[in-house]
Design a protein around this motif. Structure first.
Motif, PDB file in Angstrom:
ATOM      1  N   ILE A  87      -6.268  -5.425 -13.824  1.00  0.00           N
ATOM      2  CA  ILE A  87      -4.783  -4.746 -13.793  1.00  0.00           C
ATOM      3  C   ILE A  87      -4.500  -4.978 -14.908  1.00  0.00           C
ATOM      4  O   ILE A  87      -3.984  -5.581 -15.500  1.00  0.00           O
ATOM      5  CB  ILE A  87      -4.087  -5.990 -13.280  1.00  0.00           C
ATOM      6  N   GLU A  88      -3.728  -3.420 -14.912  1.00  0.00           N
ATOM      7  CA  GLU A  88      -3.615  -3.266 -16.743  1.00  0.00           C
ATOM      8  C   GLU A  88      -1.903  -2.324 -15.867  1.00  0.00           C
ATOM      9  O   GLU A  88      -2.059  -1.247 -15.087  1.00  0.00           O
ATOM     10  CB  GLU A  88      -4.267  -1.801 -16.548  1.00  0.00           C
ATOM     11  N   VAL A 109      -6.603  -2.517  -4.054  1.00  0.00           N
ATOM     12  CA  VAL A 109      -5.809  -3.705  -4.155  1.00  0.00           C
ATOM     13  C   VAL A 109      -4.954  -4.219  -5.661  1.00  0.00           C
ATOM     14  O   VAL A 109      -3.245  -4.217  -5.988  1.00  0.00           O
ATOM     15  CB  VAL A 109      -6.174  -4.997  -3.494  1.00  0.00           C
ATOM     16  N   ALA A 110      -5.912  -3.462  -6.342  1.00  0.00           N
ATOM     17  CA  ALA A 110      -5.522  -3.735  -8.194  1.00  0.00           C
ATOM     18  C   ALA A 110      -4.471  -2.967  -8.776  1.00  0.00           C
ATOM     19  O   ALA A 110      -3.536  -3.121  -8.918  1.00  0.00           O
ATOM     20  CB  ALA A 110      -6.910  -3.313  -9.217  1.00  0.00           C
ATOM     21  N   ASP A 111      -3.990  -1.500  -7.580  1.00  0.00           N
ATOM     22  CA  ASP A 111      -2.782  -0.524  -8.390  1.00  0.00           C
ATOM     23  C   ASP A 111      -1.909  -0.929  -7.469  1.00  0.00           C
ATOM     24  O   ASP A 111      -1.023  -1.233  -8.101  1.00  0.00           O
ATOM     25  CB  ASP A 111      -3.850   0.927  -7.526  1.00  0.00           C
ATOM     26  N   ALA A 112      -2.034  -1.349  -6.200  1.00  0.00           N
ATOM     27  CA  ALA A 112      -0.940  -2.521  -5.465  1.00  0.00           C
ATOM     28  C   ALA A 112       0.058  -3.521  -6.147  1.00  0.00           C
ATOM     29  O   ALA A 112       1.107  -3.865  -6.862  1.00  0.00           O
ATOM     30  CB  ALA A 112      -0.627  -2.750  -4.225  1.00  0.00           C
ATOM     31  N   MET A 113      -1.295  -4.200  -7.191  1.00  0.00           N
ATOM     32  CA  MET A 113      -0.458  -5.498  -8.182  1.00  0.00           C
ATOM     33  C   MET A 113       0.277  -5.342  -9.553  1.00  0.00           C
ATOM     34  O   MET A 113       0.783  -6.385  -9.757  1.00  0.00           O
ATOM     35  CB  MET A 113      -1.679  -6.710  -8.568  1.00  0.00           C
ATOM     36  N   ALA A 114      -0.557  -3.809  -9.918  1.00  0.00           N
ATOM     37  CA  ALA A 114      -0.178  -3.406 -11.202  1.00  0.00           C
ATOM     38  C   ALA A 114       1.372  -2.525 -10.976  1.00  0.00           C
ATOM     39  O   ALA A 114       2.254  -3.271 -11.513  1.00  0.00           O
ATOM     40  CB  ALA A 114      -0.664  -2.245 -11.788  1.00  0.00           C
ATOM     41  N   ARG A 115       1.557  -2.116  -9.321  1.00  0.00           N
ATOM     42  CA  ARG A 115       3.342  -2.022  -9.303  1.00  0.00           C
ATOM     43  C   ARG A 115       3.785  -2.867  -9.155  1.00  0.00           C
ATOM     44  O   ARG A 115       5.176  -3.243  -9.680  1.00  0.00           O
ATOM     45  CB  ARG A 115       3.011  -0.524  -8.295  1.00  0.00           C
ATOM     46  N   LEU A 116       3.384  -4.240  -8.848  1.00  0.00           N
ATOM     47  CA  LEU A 116       4.715  -5.201  -8.425  1.00  0.00           C
ATOM     48  C   LEU A 116       4.700  -5.887  -9.724  1.00  0.00           C
ATOM     49  O   LEU A 116       5.890  -6.540  -9.966  1.00  0.00           O
ATOM     50  CB  LEU A 116       4.011  -6.276  -7.504  1.00  0.00           C
TER      51      LEU A 116
END
Length: 486
Positions: free
Chosen positions: A153-154, A55-62
């Motif tokens: 989230i980076e 989820v954190a990786d997906a939020m970083a892309r968004l």
């Protein structure tokens, strides 16, 4: 049936094996339950951390696509749509809230541009989205202060927010609970079947182990009732098999002793009956005047009385030797000196039967033994008495004594008549005679050789009989040689 009666050995062994198996099965069942619960919960915890990272990786892309969190502030449902997009349909159908109640989830479609992220294999915990100031911008309610897991989230090397998740301290998803219940039910079913199998095995083992003991108990009862022919079949080679062999040996010994006792009583009765009958007949003849009271008649009575006295003395000596009550005053004895003395007492009787005597004594000092001189003299007298009594007139008697290592051997051989090979084994039995008839003119009481064997055994030696090359009997005595003999 007496219910208060304590269980027998079979019941005790069955209960012991069953209790041990039951405790083992329950212990394994409890250990499996605890291990599975903890292991499965740990698996859920690690799986949840993996989902949070996804989820954190997906939020970083968004966030990189929009440049800030405005898309979440303007439409909070974007966070929910994202979570549902990352969750498979089977896991979106229902969930349990914090009170354990199941709620239906509504299907939402939409989202940002571009291809949808890979589906997330189900969420078991609640998620929150935090901004840079750790303020909640996505998720319902306030996150707890403890038991949480966060993933930063980076974007572009800087932290722009966090995804926060509760720690799965307990299972809330229906699929997980059903799976756990199914495994636990299966484990208890296995435990129950194991207990039934253990009960059957315990019953089989208890009966199998104690079956030889029951047969041995029954045979013991027969033996105690006087049935000395009782035996137990030997079908195994373990401790029960060896116990059965010992029991059979004991029964054989008791049967043999009982037969010897009966034979002994019969022989004693026969031996006493003959002189008593003669005495009674002689006395009745004297009383009725049929026979005159003369010196010849008195001598006849004295012969029978002497026969009875000799028999009673032999029985007394034999009984003492059997129980080990014969007194032995042991000291150093030189057989080279004792044998000529014993032989000297028979010189007149030997000369009367024209028997040729050959004596080969041991060198002085080489045939010394530790023994009782009187009992050894009694031994030699009995053996010489047998030779003089049974050897035909004009025969031969050879006596030899020599040292043989740590033993001293005395060989007494006489000429014909001999003893059949089949009769040698019973030569030392009570009331055994070397002649076929029971003529008292030449036969003795039949106890002399039995007394000789007891005397030799009391000195730690052996007495054996074999056929002599001279045609008669060969008696071999072997005694321990005194240490320090030349």
């Amino acid at each position: 049936m007496n219910l208060l009666r304590p269980p027998g050995v079979t019941g005790k062994l069955f209960l012991a094996i069953l209790a041990a198996c039951l405790l083992l099965a329950l212990g394994i069942g409890m250990a499996f339950r605890i291990s599975f619960q903890n292991g499965f919960l740990d698996y859920v915890r690690k799986s949840n951390e993996t989902r949070v990272e996804i989820v954190a990786d997906a939020m970083a892309r968004l966030y990189a696509q929009h440049g800030d969190w405005t898309f979440v502030h303007e439409d909070p449902d974007n966070w929910l749509r994202l979570i549902r997009t990352l969750t498979p349909p089977a896991d979106r159908d229902s969930e349990l809230d914090g009170n354990g109640h199941r709620h239906r989830r509504m299907e939402h479609r939409g989202g940002g541009g571009g291809p949808p992220p890979p589906p997330l294999p189900g969420l078991r915990t609640r998620l929150w989205l935090l901004d840079q100031q750790r303020q909640v911008i996505g998720g319902r309610g306030e996150p707890p202060q403890e038991d949480t897991f966060s993933r930063p989230i980076e974007v572009g090397g800087r932290t722009v927010g966090w995804v926060l998740s509760t720690s799965p301290a307990r299972l809330t998803r229906m699929a997980d609970l059903h799976f756990l219940d199914q495994q636990l039910r299966s484990s208890w079913i296995i435990v129950g079947l194991s207990v039934l199998l253990a009960a059957g095995a315990a019953l089989w083992l208890a009966r199998g182990f104690l079956a030889p003991l029951k047969r041995l108990t029954g045979a013991t009862h027969q033996l105690a009732a006087g049935h000395f022919s009782a035996r137990v079949p030997i079908t195994r080679s373990d401790e029960f098999g060896r116990l059965g062999q010992d029991f059979n040996q004991l029964a054989h010994t008791l049967e043999k002793n009982e037969n010897m006792r009966r034979q002994f009583m019969a022989d004693v009765s026969h031996e006493l009956r003959t002189p008593l009958s003669v005495l009674r007949g002689e006395l009745e003849a004297l009383e009725d005047g049929v026979r005159a009271l003369t010196p010849d008649s008195l001598r006849s009575l004295q012969v029978e009385v002497a026969t009875l006295t000799k028999l009673v003395d032999d029985l007394y000596q034999l009984s003492l030797s059997d129980v080990g009550a014969l007194s032995y005053r042991k000291a150093e004895v030189d057989l080279a000196e004792l044998l000529p003395l014993s032989l000297g007492a028979f010189r007149e009787r030997l000369a009367g039967k024209s028997l040729t005597v050959s004596l080969s004594p041991c060198d002085a000092g080489r045939c010394r033994v530790f023994g009782d001189a009187d009992r050894l003299n009694q031994l030699f007298n009995n053996l010489l008495e047998n030779s003089v009594r049974y050897t035909d007139a004009g025969g031969r008697l050879d006596i030899a004594c020599h040292a043989d290592g740590d033993r001293v051997r005395i060989d007494i051989q006489d000429s014909a008549p001999g003893v059949p090979q089949a009769s040698l084994a019973g030569l030392f039995d009570r009331f055994s005679r070397m002649e076929s008839s029971r003529n008292r003119a030449s036969g003795g009481s039949g106890l002399g050789l039995a007394i000789c064997q007891n005397i030799v055994e009391a000195h730690g030696g052996t007495l054996t009989a074999r056929q002599s090359p001279l045609g008669g009997l060969w008696m071999e005595i072997s005694l321990p040689r005194l240490r320090g003999s030349a």
